[in-house]
Design a protein around this motif. Sequence first.
Motif, PDB file in Angstrom:
ATOM      1  N   THR A 155       0.872  -1.173   0.000  1.00  0.00           N
ATOM      2  CA  THR A 155       0.000   0.000   0.000  1.00  0.00           C
ATOM      3  C   THR A 155       0.907   1.220   0.000  1.00  0.00           C
ATOM      4  OG1 THR A 155      -1.681  -1.181   1.246  1.00  0.00           O
ATOM      5  CG2 THR A 155      -1.819   1.214   1.246  1.00  0.00           C
ATOM      6  N   ALA A 184       1.300   5.369   0.037  1.00  0.00           N
ATOM      7  CA  ALA A 184       0.622   6.605   0.440  1.00  0.00           C
ATOM      8  C   ALA A 184       1.161   7.792  -0.345  1.00  0.00           C
ATOM      9  CB  ALA A 184       0.843   6.840   1.931  1.00  0.00           C
ATOM     10  N   THR A 204      -0.941  11.204  -6.075  1.00  0.00           N
ATOM     11  CA  THR A 204      -2.121  12.007  -6.414  1.00  0.00           C
ATOM     12  C   THR A 204      -2.497  11.960  -7.890  1.00  0.00           C
ATOM     13  OG1 THR A 204      -0.708  13.944  -6.700  1.00  0.00           O
ATOM     14  CG2 THR A 204      -1.730  13.655  -4.531  1.00  0.00           C
ATOM     15  N   HIS A 224      -5.565   5.622  -6.283  1.00  0.00           N
ATOM     16  CA  HIS A 224      -6.676   6.283  -5.602  1.00  0.00           C
ATOM     17  C   HIS A 224      -6.125   7.659  -5.227  1.00  0.00           C
ATOM     18  CE1 HIS A 224      -8.804   2.326  -4.160  1.00  0.00           C
ATOM     19  NE2 HIS A 224      -8.218   2.165  -5.315  1.00  0.00           N
ATOM     20  N   GLY A 237      -4.763  10.856  -3.808  1.00  0.00           N
ATOM     21  CA  GLY A 237      -4.837  11.458  -2.486  1.00  0.00           C
ATOM     22  C   GLY A 237      -5.104  10.482  -1.355  1.00  0.00           C
ATOM     23  N   GLU A 238      -5.306   9.215  -1.698  1.00  0.00           N
ATOM     24  CA  GLU A 238      -5.536   8.209  -0.654  1.00  0.00           C
ATOM     25  C   GLU A 238      -4.460   7.128  -0.756  1.00  0.00           C
ATOM     26  OE1 GLU A 238      -9.504   6.647  -0.957  1.00  0.00           O
ATOM     27  OE2 GLU A 238     -10.321   8.607  -1.442  1.00  0.00           O
ATOM     28  N   ASP A 239      -4.549   6.138   0.105  1.00  0.00           N
ATOM     29  CA  ASP A 239      -3.634   5.004  -0.002  1.00  0.00           C
ATOM     30  C   ASP A 239      -4.001   4.207  -1.249  1.00  0.00           C
ATOM     31  OD1 ASP A 239      -2.570   5.829   2.365  1.00  0.00           O
ATOM     32  OD2 ASP A 239      -3.396   4.198   3.565  1.00  0.00           O
ATOM     33  N   SER A 240      -2.999   3.800  -1.996  1.00  0.00           N
ATOM     34  CA  SER A 240      -3.250   3.055  -3.238  1.00  0.00           C
ATOM     35  C   SER A 240      -2.548   1.713  -3.215  1.00  0.00           C
ATOM     36  CB  SER A 240      -2.716   3.855  -4.442  1.00  0.00           C
ATOM     37  OG  SER A 240      -3.360   5.103  -4.538  1.00  0.00           O
ATOM     38  N   TYR A 247       7.510   8.593  -2.411  1.00  0.00           N
ATOM     39  CA  TYR A 247       6.305   8.197  -1.672  1.00  0.00           C
ATOM     40  C   TYR A 247       6.692   7.213  -0.570  1.00  0.00           C
ATOM     41  CZ  TYR A 247       4.727  10.530  -5.717  1.00  0.00           C
ATOM     42  OH  TYR A 247       4.595  11.496  -6.668  1.00  0.00           O
ATOM     43  N   ARG A 274       2.922   2.055   3.349  1.00  0.00           N
ATOM     44  CA  ARG A 274       2.185   2.022   4.623  1.00  0.00           C
ATOM     45  C   ARG A 274       2.621   0.818   5.430  1.00  0.00           C
ATOM     46  NH1 ARG A 274       0.313   6.521   6.163  1.00  0.00           N
ATOM     47  NH2 ARG A 274      -1.276   7.492   4.873  1.00  0.00           N
TER      48      ARG A 274
END
Lengths: 73, 73
Positions: free
Chosen positions: B10, B12, B15, B41, B43-46, B70, B73
């Motif tokens: 994952t 984080a 964008t 995704h 702005g979110e966790d991808s 980046y 997570r």
Amino acid sequence: MSQSTVTEVTVAGMTCGHCSASVTEELSALPGVTDVVVDLHPGEDSPVTITSEAPLDPAAVASAVEEAGYSVR
Amino acid sequence: MSQSTVTEVTVAGMTCGHCSASVTEELSALPGVTDVVVDLHPGEDSPVTITSEAPLDPAAVASAVEEAGYSVR
């Protein structure tokens, strides 16, 4: 982070759902195996996809298939 | 018999498509990596799925993601 190993083998000689159930049972018993999917092609070579927590020993995979009565191509 | 490793991480902070391209480029450069798929995704966790010939060192994966700017997570 999660990691898994996907092993693809071709199994010869399976003709029906009982065959694929036997192969699935033997392969599922290998240490670390989390999923087994048999794409049965009756009387032909059938692809089998095994998911495991770590890489599998090819000899152990072949032995499991032979234990069920079939062979890896 | 063919064997590959699937690693799910994952990431984080991504964008846009440039972010995912940078992450894909860095991860693809790791030895043995054959495929990288970013499910962006913004702005979110991808989630990012990495396919490789053998298991990857988690530290190397994290470093590659950090190299792109980046974090895992």
